[in-house]
Scaffold this motif. Structure first.
Motif, PDB file in Angstrom:
ATOM      1  N   GLY A  81      38.614  36.945 -62.060  1.00 44.80           N
ATOM      2  CA  GLY A  81      37.274  37.421 -61.753  1.00 44.80           C
ATOM      3  C   GLY A  81      36.612  36.424 -60.819  1.00 44.80           C
ATOM      4  N   THR A  82      36.031  35.384 -61.424  1.00 41.44           N
ATOM      5  CA  THR A  82      35.304  34.387 -60.642  1.00 41.44           C
ATOM      6  C   THR A  82      36.132  33.151 -60.328  1.00 41.44           C
ATOM      7  OG1 THR A  82      34.581  33.239 -62.627  1.00 41.44           O
ATOM      8  CG2 THR A  82      33.189  35.058 -61.841  1.00 41.44           C
ATOM      9  N   SER A 141      26.378  30.901 -71.530  1.00 46.42           N
ATOM     10  CA  SER A 141      25.346  30.018 -70.991  1.00 46.42           C
ATOM     11  C   SER A 141      25.253  30.080 -69.472  1.00 46.42           C
ATOM     12  CB  SER A 141      25.645  28.582 -71.413  1.00 46.42           C
ATOM     13  OG  SER A 141      26.879  28.156 -70.867  1.00 46.42           O
ATOM     14  N   GLY A 146      32.240  35.629 -65.291  1.00 46.33           N
ATOM     15  CA  GLY A 146      32.590  37.049 -65.291  1.00 46.33           C
ATOM     16  C   GLY A 146      32.558  37.628 -66.702  1.00 46.33           C
ATOM     17  N   ILE A 156      31.184  33.029 -76.622  1.00 43.50           N
ATOM     18  CA  ILE A 156      30.109  32.538 -77.495  1.00 43.50           C
ATOM     19  C   ILE A 156      28.861  32.254 -76.667  1.00 43.50           C
ATOM     20  CG2 ILE A 156      31.409  31.618 -79.444  1.00 43.50           C
ATOM     21  CD1 ILE A 156      31.382  28.869 -78.097  1.00 43.50           C
ATOM     22  N   ARG A 363      28.732  22.630 -79.253  1.00 41.15           N
ATOM     23  CA  ARG A 363      28.075  23.911 -79.543  1.00 41.15           C
ATOM     24  C   ARG A 363      28.175  24.210 -81.022  1.00 41.15           C
ATOM     25  NH1 ARG A 363      28.129  28.156 -74.616  1.00 41.15           N
ATOM     26  NH2 ARG A 363      27.840  26.603 -72.979  1.00 41.15           N
ATOM     27  N   TYR A 422      39.559  26.540 -78.450  1.00 37.88           N
ATOM     28  CA  TYR A 422      38.879  27.782 -78.067  1.00 37.88           C
ATOM     29  C   TYR A 422      39.225  27.979 -76.591  1.00 37.88           C
ATOM     30  CZ  TYR A 422      35.091  30.890 -76.674  1.00 37.88           C
ATOM     31  OH  TYR A 422      34.381  31.936 -76.143  1.00 37.88           O
TER      32      TYR A 422
HETATM   33  C1  LIG Z   1      29.910  26.690 -66.268  1.00 39.65           C
HETATM   34  C2  LIG Z   1      30.660  27.417 -67.356  1.00 39.65           C
HETATM   35  C3  LIG Z   1      29.945  27.950 -68.421  1.00 39.65           C
HETATM   36  C4  LIG Z   1      30.614  28.625 -69.446  1.00 39.65           C
HETATM   37  N1  LIG Z   1      29.909  29.099 -70.520  1.00 39.65           N
HETATM   38  C5  LIG Z   1      30.562  29.720 -71.527  1.00 39.65           C
HETATM   39  C6  LIG Z   1      29.873  30.174 -72.680  1.00 39.65           C
HETATM   40  O1  LIG Z   1      28.667  30.001 -72.807  1.00 39.65           O
HETATM   41  N2  LIG Z   1      30.593  30.772 -73.661  1.00 39.65           N
HETATM   42  C7  LIG Z   1      31.933  30.994 -73.550  1.00 39.65           C
HETATM   43  O2  LIG Z   1      32.520  31.579 -74.460  1.00 39.65           O
HETATM   44  N3  LIG Z   1      32.607  30.584 -72.457  1.00 39.65           N
HETATM   45  C8  LIG Z   1      31.955  29.946 -71.466  1.00 39.65           C
HETATM   46  N4  LIG Z   1      32.649  29.509 -70.382  1.00 39.65           N
HETATM   47  C9  LIG Z   1      34.088  29.771 -70.307  1.00 39.65           C
HETATM   48  C10 LIG Z   1      34.338  31.129 -69.673  1.00 39.65           C
HETATM   49  O3  LIG Z   1      34.004  32.147 -70.589  1.00 39.65           O
HETATM   50  C11 LIG Z   1      35.830  31.224 -69.322  1.00 39.65           C
HETATM   51  O4  LIG Z   1      36.102  30.279 -68.313  1.00 39.65           O
HETATM   52  C12 LIG Z   1      36.207  32.618 -68.862  1.00 39.65           C
HETATM   53  O5  LIG Z   1      37.602  32.725 -68.846  1.00 39.65           O
HETATM   54  C13 LIG Z   1      35.650  32.883 -67.484  1.00 39.65           C
HETATM   55  O6  LIG Z   1      35.958  34.169 -67.065  1.00 39.65           O
HETATM   56  P1  LIG Z   1      35.920  34.470 -65.503  1.00 39.65           P
HETATM   57  O7  LIG Z   1      36.431  35.838 -65.318  1.00 39.65           O
HETATM   58  O8  LIG Z   1      34.579  34.109 -64.991  1.00 39.65           O
HETATM   59  O9  LIG Z   1      36.949  33.378 -64.966  1.00 39.65           O
HETATM   60  P2  LIG Z   1      38.413  33.566 -64.320  1.00 39.65           P
HETATM   61  O10 LIG Z   1      38.917  32.189 -64.082  1.00 39.65           O
HETATM   62  O11 LIG Z   1      38.313  34.468 -63.175  1.00 39.65           O
HETATM   63  O12 LIG Z   1      39.243  34.286 -65.439  1.00 39.65           O
HETATM   64  C14 LIG Z   1      39.772  33.569 -66.514  1.00 39.65           C
HETATM   65  C15 LIG Z   1      40.919  34.389 -67.098  1.00 39.65           C
HETATM   66  O13 LIG Z   1      40.399  35.599 -67.626  1.00 39.65           O
HETATM   67  C16 LIG Z   1      41.357  36.639 -67.467  1.00 39.65           C
HETATM   68  N5  LIG Z   1      40.775  37.702 -66.649  1.00 39.65           N
HETATM   69  C17 LIG Z   1      39.715  37.644 -65.831  1.00 39.65           C
HETATM   70  N6  LIG Z   1      39.504  38.853 -65.282  1.00 39.65           N
HETATM   71  C18 LIG Z   1      40.461  39.677 -65.757  1.00 39.65           C
HETATM   72  C19 LIG Z   1      40.778  41.053 -65.567  1.00 39.65           C
HETATM   73  N7  LIG Z   1      40.054  41.860 -64.781  1.00 39.65           N
HETATM   74  N8  LIG Z   1      41.828  41.561 -66.237  1.00 39.65           N
HETATM   75  C20 LIG Z   1      42.582  40.801 -67.060  1.00 39.65           C
HETATM   76  N9  LIG Z   1      42.326  39.502 -67.260  1.00 39.65           N
HETATM   77  C21 LIG Z   1      41.271  38.947 -66.626  1.00 39.65           C
HETATM   78  C22 LIG Z   1      42.567  36.030 -66.770  1.00 39.65           C
HETATM   79  O14 LIG Z   1      43.533  35.647 -67.739  1.00 39.65           O
HETATM   80  C23 LIG Z   1      41.980  34.813 -66.097  1.00 39.65           C
HETATM   81  O15 LIG Z   1      42.951  33.787 -65.880  1.00 39.65           O
HETATM   82  C24 LIG Z   1      32.013  28.802 -69.371  1.00 39.65           C
HETATM   83  C25 LIG Z   1      32.734  28.262 -68.298  1.00 39.65           C
HETATM   84  C26 LIG Z   1      32.066  27.559 -67.306  1.00 39.65           C
HETATM   85  C27 LIG Z   1      32.853  26.952 -66.188  1.00 39.65           C
END
Ligand SMILES: Cc1cc2nc3c(=O)[nH]c(=O)nc-3n(C[C@H](O)[C@H](O)[C@H](O)COP(=O)(O)OP(=O)(O)OC[C@H]3O[C@@H](n4cnc5c(N)ncnc54)[C@H](O)[C@@H]3O)c2cc1C
Length: 468
Positions: A81-82, A141, A146, A156, A363, A422
């Motif tokens: 996603g991101t 947070s 994404g 969470i 947390r 986690y």
């Molecule tokens: C600044 C920051 C704040 C955060 N705050 C929180 C929080 O408050 N609570 C919490 O629980 N987590 C938090 N996180 C962690 C965050 O939830 C994870 O990093 C999550 O995986 C991010 O998802 P993404 O799609 O944005 O990232 P990406 O790096 O794009 O995706 C991570 C993984 O998700 C899976 N994925 C994404 N999109 C798809 C899709 N369309 N289909 C199948 N699989 C997919 C893949 O396995 C991928 O490798 C935080 C992370 C950061 C860096």
């Protein structure tokens, strides 16, 4: 669900990714293309991901075409996603990075109190759409994480001790499987997949859309309290004890932050190390004041807790937005007794010399997070008292090296109280089985072996393709 027949490898070029050209209306960038270097940059810009190709499909049909074509070319497919958590993916030389940023639809159904988001939607957009109907989502947070990646890994946020994990509130998942089929998984269809996707991450297909519950939280009582780091021992002592006994309505975090000397930071805080407790309490505001009293009694120099607009809570924590290069470490903690607090302050406190400028953060767990959700999927609870996460800027190689050493030292100091991981917060490779109950891990592996036996999909935290 059927498993796919083994397709013959693509034999048309020495560069198999060339066969994807023309898909997604041309939004496929093969290594060496002019747009490739922009297309491949993840949110965590310290991670130099170099896939065979980057594809930006705009629909489920285009996702299916990329999956089918990559498979035929002998390439794996990594959904992204991101790029908030790309580091554990490792080398991507034989991988098509399938980025979902072009899939941005959001709809809210106020009658059923549910939202449907396409795969590229960020939390801020979903939260604002829900707020139009006075509803709230179980976001985290950060405004630009994404929805899909967060939800597949658990999720969470500020309502977590009241409602539990976001994954447990997902009601349907649309995805493209390893066969290239478009399917819907919910309580009545593809039930194994539906179970696995709620906590099992991106191992089972490319999610193209997600549906989930929304909630009426009124105006949560939310904000932050700030103390100088000189008060860190007493604040940590009070908060860790308080955290174990608060009502489920309250969810908070505690951070030790070295504040950078930047013009956008209030002058009174610049260059200082501070302790911040932030979070939200849902329900009656007088009750919230009483719940927070043991913390406010410690005389914070700033206290912004007040009734808040739910849509503002995505920025309460002031997480960085846009590409941010950093290194991090994390662990779950079964508890944090007095010796644990001393250990943490010795490596991340004001006089530790640590470079952890982003934060060392605990947390608060417990409440609904610790009660197994009866039908919540592969991750029905998060068992432990706290998650711990720390991060440092990696703006150049030296900063990254120093930050990585501080991160390792800080997580290492907490090892005696660590219990499992986690995975959403695990930004390097860890043993993913440590995030699940043994029977859930065995079922995840069996489902992966059934739906993706050749390991077409590459998730950042991989469930093996063989049953255990
Ligand atoms: C600044 C920051 C704040 C955060 N705050 C929180 C929080 O408050 N609570 C919490 O629980 N987590 C938090 N996180 C962690 C965050 O939830 C994870 O990093 C999550 O995986 C991010 O998802 P993404 O799609 O944005 O990232 P990406 O790096 O794009 O995706 C991570 C993984 O998700 C899976 N994925 C994404 N999109 C798809 C899709 N369309 N289909 C199948 N699989 C997919 C893949 O396995 C991928 O490798 C935080 C992370 C950061 C860096």
């Amino acid at each position: 669900m059927t498993t796919h027949p083994t397709l013959p490898p693509y034999a048309g070029s020495t560069r198999p990714a060339e066969s994807l050209r023309g898909l997604c209306g041309g939004a496929v960038h093969v290594a060496g293309d002019p747009a490739y270097d922009v297309a491949r940059v993840p949110w965590n810009a310290a991670v130099d991901q170099r896939p065979a190709a980057v594809a930006y499909p705009a629909s489920a049909r285009e996702v299916a075409e990329v999956v089918t074509c990559a498979r035929r070319a002998g390439l794996r497919v990594a959904p992204q996603g991101t790029g908030h958590n790309p580091r554990p993916l490792g080398s991507l030389g034989d991988v098509v990075l399938l980025r979902t940023a072009a899939m941005q639809g959001v709809t809210v159904d106020p009658a059923s109190r549910t939202a449907r988001v396409e795969a590229g939607v960020l939390w801020q957009d979903a939260v604002e759409a829900a707020a139009e109907y006075d509803l709230a989502a179980l976001h985290g947070s950060s405004p630009d994480v994404g929805v899909v990646g967060y939800s597949l890994g658990g999720g969470i946020g500020w309502y977590a001790r009241h409602f539990g994990l976001q994954a447990n509130h997902v009601t349907a998942v649309e995805l493209v499987t390893a066969d290239g089929d478009q399917v819907r998984a919910d309580a009545d269809h593809e039930t194994d997949l539906f179970w696995a996707l709620r906590g099992g991450g991106g191992n089972f297909g490319i999610v193209t859309a997600l549906e989930f519950d929304l909630h009426d939280v009124g105006r949560p009582y939310a904000g932050m309290m700030v103390w100088d780091a000189a008060h860190a021992p007493e604040v940590l002592d009070r908060w860790t004890r308080w955290a174990g006994h608060t009502p489920d309505e309250a969810t908070t975090a505690l951070r030790i932050v070295s504040v950078p000397e930047l013009p956008e930071v209030p002058e009174s805080l610049r260059g200082r190390t501070i302790v911040v407790v932030d979070g939200a309490v849902v329900g009656d505001h007088d009750d919230a004041v009483a719940v927070l009293a043991p913390l406010s009694e410690l005389g914070p120099e700033i206290n912004t807790f007040a009734p808040a607009d739910p849509a503002s809570l995505t920025r309460l924590h002031m997480d960085p937005e846009g590409p941010t290069p950093f290194v991090s470490g994390s662990t779950m903690l079964a508890e944090l007794p007095a010796e644990g607090i001393d250990a943490l302050l010795s490596v991340a406190g004001a006089r530790s010399g640590s470079s952890l400028r982003l934060a060392a953060e605990l947390r608060q767990l417990g409440g609904a997070l610790d009660r197994p959700h009866p039908d919540g999927g592969a991750m029905p609870r998060l068992h432990g008292q706290f998650t711990f996460f720390c991060g440092a800027p990696a703006t150049d190689i030296d900063a990254g090296t120093r930050g990585a050493a501080d991160v390792a030292r800080t997580v290492g100091a907490l090892a005696p109280w660590a219990r499992g991981n986690y995975l959403n917060l695990a930004e390097k490779r860890v043993d993913p089985s440590t995030a699940y109950e043994p029977d859930a891990w065995a079922r995840l592996c069996a489902i992966r072996a059934s739906v993706d036996p050749d390991g077409l999909f590459l998730a950042n935290h991989e469930v093996p393709t063989v049953a255990v």
